[in-house]
Design an enzyme around this catalytic site. Sequence first.
Site, PDB file in Angstrom:
ATOM      1  N   CYS A   7     -60.714 -14.751   1.329  1.00  0.00           N
ATOM      2  CA  CYS A   7     -60.539 -15.508   2.567  1.00  0.00           C
ATOM      3  C   CYS A   7     -60.204 -14.513   3.668  1.00  0.00           C
ATOM      4  CB  CYS A   7     -59.477 -16.593   2.415  1.00  0.00           C
ATOM      5  SG  CYS A   7     -57.822 -15.981   2.034  1.00  0.00           S
ATOM      6  N   ASN A  10     -55.868 -13.500   2.879  1.00  0.00           N
ATOM      7  CA  ASN A  10     -55.471 -13.375   1.466  1.00  0.00           C
ATOM      8  C   ASN A  10     -53.999 -13.736   1.270  1.00  0.00           C
ATOM      9  OD1 ASN A  10     -55.253 -10.741  -1.062  1.00  0.00           O
ATOM     10  ND2 ASN A  10     -55.901 -12.849  -1.355  1.00  0.00           N
ATOM     11  N   CYS A  12     -53.295 -17.495   1.914  1.00  0.00           N
ATOM     12  CA  CYS A  12     -53.327 -18.959   1.730  1.00  0.00           C
ATOM     13  C   CYS A  12     -54.410 -19.381   0.730  1.00  0.00           C
ATOM     14  CB  CYS A  12     -53.553 -19.673   3.064  1.00  0.00           C
ATOM     15  SG  CYS A  12     -52.304 -19.295   4.315  1.00  0.00           S
ATOM     16  N   ARG A  13     -55.676 -19.353   1.165  1.00  0.00           N
ATOM     17  CA  ARG A  13     -56.737 -19.938   0.351  1.00  0.00           C
ATOM     18  C   ARG A  13     -57.115 -19.101  -0.871  1.00  0.00           C
ATOM     19  NH1 ARG A  13     -60.653 -20.507   5.329  1.00  0.00           N
ATOM     20  NH2 ARG A  13     -59.431 -18.638   5.821  1.00  0.00           N
ATOM     21  N   SER A  14     -57.425 -17.819  -0.663  1.00  0.00           N
ATOM     22  CA  SER A  14     -57.889 -17.042  -1.832  1.00  0.00           C
ATOM     23  C   SER A  14     -56.790 -16.809  -2.882  1.00  0.00           C
ATOM     24  CB  SER A  14     -58.594 -15.743  -1.418  1.00  0.00           C
ATOM     25  OG  SER A  14     -57.756 -14.894  -0.693  1.00  0.00           O
ATOM     26  N   ASP A 121     -59.363 -23.402   7.030  1.00  0.00           N
ATOM     27  CA  ASP A 121     -58.212 -22.503   7.201  1.00  0.00           C
ATOM     28  C   ASP A 121     -56.962 -23.352   7.489  1.00  0.00           C
ATOM     29  OD1 ASP A 121     -56.319 -20.702   8.031  1.00  0.00           O
ATOM     30  OD2 ASP A 121     -57.638 -19.625   9.392  1.00  0.00           O
TER      31      ASP A 121
HETATM   32  P1  4NP Z   1     -56.089 -17.424   4.627  1.00  0.00           P
HETATM   33  O1  4NP Z   1     -55.290 -18.040   5.876  1.00  0.00           O
HETATM   34  O2  4NP Z   1     -57.292 -16.736   5.208  1.00  0.00           O
HETATM   35  O3  4NP Z   1     -56.432 -18.620   3.822  1.00  0.00           O
HETATM   36  O4  4NP Z   1     -55.131 -16.469   3.931  1.00  0.00           O
HETATM   37  C1  4NP Z   1     -54.928 -17.313   6.992  1.00  0.00           C
HETATM   38  C2  4NP Z   1     -53.850 -16.450   6.963  1.00  0.00           C
HETATM   39  C3  4NP Z   1     -53.471 -15.776   8.103  1.00  0.00           C
HETATM   40  C4  4NP Z   1     -54.182 -15.963   9.271  1.00  0.00           C
HETATM   41  C5  4NP Z   1     -55.264 -16.822   9.311  1.00  0.00           C
HETATM   42  C6  4NP Z   1     -55.642 -17.494   8.164  1.00  0.00           C
HETATM   43  N1  4NP Z   1     -53.785 -15.281  10.444  1.00  0.00           N
HETATM   44  O5  4NP Z   1     -54.399 -15.522  11.506  1.00  0.00           O
HETATM   45  O6  4NP Z   1     -52.840 -14.499  10.417  1.00  0.00           O
END
Ligand code: 4NP
Length: 152
Positions: A7, A10, A12-14, A121
Site C-alpha cells: 500500500c 505500509n 494500515c492496509r498492507s 485508504d
Molecule cells: P496505508 O495508509 O497506505 O494503508 O498504510 C496510509 C498511511 C499513511 C498515509 C496515507 C495512507 N499518509 O499519508 O501518511
Amino acid sequence: MKILFVCLGNICRSPTAHAIFRQLAAENNFACEVESAGTSASHKGAPPDPRSIKAAIDVSFKGIYSRPVQSTDFDYYDLILAMDLENLAALKRRCPAEHQHKLNLLMSYHPDYASQPEVPDPYYGGARGFELVRQMIEQACEHLLVKLQQRR
Ligand code: 4NP
C-alpha cells in the site's frame, strides 16, 4: 510461494493483509512467505496504525514494521499485490518487464469487487473505514488462498 502486499504507507492496509494472510495460511497449512511494504518510505520503521490493530484485534501483527518497496522485491516475490490502483501504478513504473506479470490488485481476487477492485485508504477517516478495510481484506485473502491452493 512468496507474497508481498503493498500500500502507500505500509502502516494500515498492507500490514492488515500481511497479518491476515499469514494467519490464514498457517491455519490451512499453506506454506508461503508473506511480507508487506509501502510505495512511500515516509513511515519507515513504524509499527502498524493502532486503528488497524484494533480493527483486527484477533490477528497478530507481531514483527510487522513499515518498510519501503525495494528494487530486489520484484525478483524475490512471486506475487506482488497492491491495495489500490495508485499503488499498482507506482509498482508498474518501477518493476522490470520480466516481473510485471507478478503485479496485481488484492481485490481482483474477490469476485464481488470486479468493478471497484480497490481497498480504500482509511488513514484520514474514522474507525468504520478501518473496519471496512479489515473486512474487505479478510474476504479477498480467503479467495486468494483458495486460488493459490488450486494452483498447487
Ligand atoms: P496505508 O495508509 O497506505 O494503508 O498504510 C496510509 C498511511 C499513511 C498515509 C496515507 C495512507 N499518509 O499519508 O501518511
